[in-house]
Design an enzyme around this catalytic site. Sequence first.
Site, PDB file in Angstrom:
ATOM      1  N   HIS A   1       0.863  -1.184   0.000  1.00  0.00           N
ATOM      2  CA  HIS A   1       0.000   0.000   0.000  1.00  0.00           C
ATOM      3  C   HIS A   1       0.895   1.228   0.000  1.00  0.00           C
ATOM      4  O   HIS A   1       1.827   1.327   0.802  1.00  0.00           O
ATOM      5  CB  HIS A   1      -0.900  -0.002   1.237  1.00  0.00           C
ATOM      6  CG  HIS A   1      -2.060   0.936   1.125  1.00  0.00           C
ATOM      7  ND1 HIS A   1      -1.913   2.308   1.132  1.00  0.00           N
ATOM      8  CD2 HIS A   1      -3.392   0.711   0.994  1.00  0.00           C
ATOM      9  CE1 HIS A   1      -3.092   2.881   1.016  1.00  0.00           C
ATOM     10  NE2 HIS A   1      -4.009   1.935   0.924  1.00  0.00           N
TER      11      HIS A   1
ATOM     12  N   ARG B   1      -6.596  10.221  -0.076  1.00  0.00           N
ATOM     13  CA  ARG B   1      -6.296  10.723  -1.426  1.00  0.00           C
ATOM     14  C   ARG B   1      -7.558  10.933  -2.253  1.00  0.00           C
ATOM     15  O   ARG B   1      -7.628  11.839  -3.077  1.00  0.00           O
ATOM     16  CB  ARG B   1      -5.337   9.767  -2.135  1.00  0.00           C
ATOM     17  CG  ARG B   1      -3.900   9.897  -1.645  1.00  0.00           C
ATOM     18  CD  ARG B   1      -2.975   8.903  -2.320  1.00  0.00           C
ATOM     19  NE  ARG B   1      -3.115   7.564  -1.778  1.00  0.00           N
ATOM     20  CZ  ARG B   1      -3.166   6.459  -2.509  1.00  0.00           C
ATOM     21  NH1 ARG B   1      -3.127   6.519  -3.825  1.00  0.00           N
ATOM     22  NH2 ARG B   1      -3.272   5.287  -1.920  1.00  0.00           N
TER      23      ARG B   1
END
Length: 553
Positions: free
Chosen positions: A318, A338
């Site tokens: 990740h 994000r």
Amino acid sequence: MYPHYIEESVRKVEATREARLKETLPRLSVDAKTPLLQKFHPDYVAGTMRPLAIGPNKGDSTPNEIADLLEANSRIDPDKIDLSKPDYDVDVLVIGGGGAGASAALLAHENGANVLLATKLRLGDCNTVGAQAGTQAADRPQDSPATHYLDTVGGGHFHNIPELVEALVKDAPSVIKWLESLGVNWDKNPDGSMHELSGGGASRLRLHSARDYTGLEEMRVLRDELRNRGIGYVEFSPTVELLTDDKGQVAGAVLANMETNELTIVRARAVVMATGGMGRLHIQGFPTTNHYGATADGLVLAYRAGAKLIFMDTMQYHPTGAAYPMQILGQLVTEKVRTLGAQLVNADGAQFVMPLEPRDVVAAAIIRECRERGKGIDTPTGQVGVWLDSPMIDLIRGSGTVARELPAMVRQFGRYGIDIAKEPMLIYPTLHYQNGGIKINADGATTMLGLFAAGECEGGVHGRNRLIGNSTLDIFVFGRRAGMAAAQWSKQANPGALTLNHVRQWQKNLNESGLAQKRPISPLLLPDYAKAIPDYMPSYAKESLKPSWMKLA
């Protein structure tokens, strides 16, 4: 609170925000992505993988840490175990107490099976509860399962098994409704419609969330439902070996009590493997987002019994794991940060990658920024990272958005004096997910009769890279399918005498290949974080220092 020298970089990040509000980075072309991944993604680091020397996938490459366990010795001596009087005799045994296991148990029970769920730790101790961002499902008018399919296959670099992706995306809308019927409190808009976001690699808004506690909320209702229906389960009882019958079919398992070391024999007409991932193997030394029990047990057990694996040379790192403070190193910083507007910037405050590229691309770009370009930020412990500029979220979406949408992240960093609504987060890739696993068909059936698999321990759905929100979708789609298929199989299965013949054959093959003396025992069960035992200590003293679960029969 950041050290003074890091605060200097924070000031640079603050100084570029106004310009970055108007800055849009394009997505990378395929021609740009390929060399980036090959040069910087951990899957491509030379010497970190090797071909398996034994078993159904002999010759296939996998990380050294996983190969060590797949080629390892069994924890048990088959000649010392009495299989004549099983402690349990059930229709379906589910191994694993996370989202996939609980879903399989519920659907097997609904389809008339007598079910036992066995879990290594407590019911619900799993990676599911750590899933934060959401669950994908194409249930909006401007979306479709076909578009979800294309996003998923593209994100997987076109290596996904088509039939599995088709099942994933077609079942997705019904999974969302099923979870809501069980009590999941999805985020919704004032008009009652689903509040959905986008994510890396997704072309539509289809991420269903419960703030940034999505997996915890999903597991809450599954655990309650399992208990309310009276489905039997045993905790702190990891599976140390599968059982086969005299026809070669999977017909149960050997469990071990982690407190007493007592072994329990379970006879079952069908077995569902739902043991999750392998993050606690810390491949290549990476920190991990995974829970304490994620040690690839299901892969080991299925492989030793003869089940084929797929895509075991690809892991997901990740892109945004915490790099500072040290107390939360590697813990997940959800991709939802994000999707809400946070940008990835370097020590100079400059963006270097479009933040919603697929995860492997973003991870590789971060590694490049730190290792090749020298634009990372060094922490006091030597960890390096880049900035995830979370204050951009409130600038873009209005004051209070961070607090409302990301309460888990606010608390995680707030404990250490970092207000993510005002200060950026320092991040670096962390070992997050096992893209490959046990090979299954669309009903969760493996290549071994009587054995089904669901969730992170199975492979083929995501190809060589998983998109955000498809992991929690995977566990429910294939957990439900495997539970139903196992229940149906159990109605016509007629297991023969229980055996551990596959273990005897495995040990024979290990000896003949010369591996028996070179490999440890497996499954690992728990990561070993203990300091090395000094060589000068006598053998009986060394033995006494080993945890009890290392001394099984």
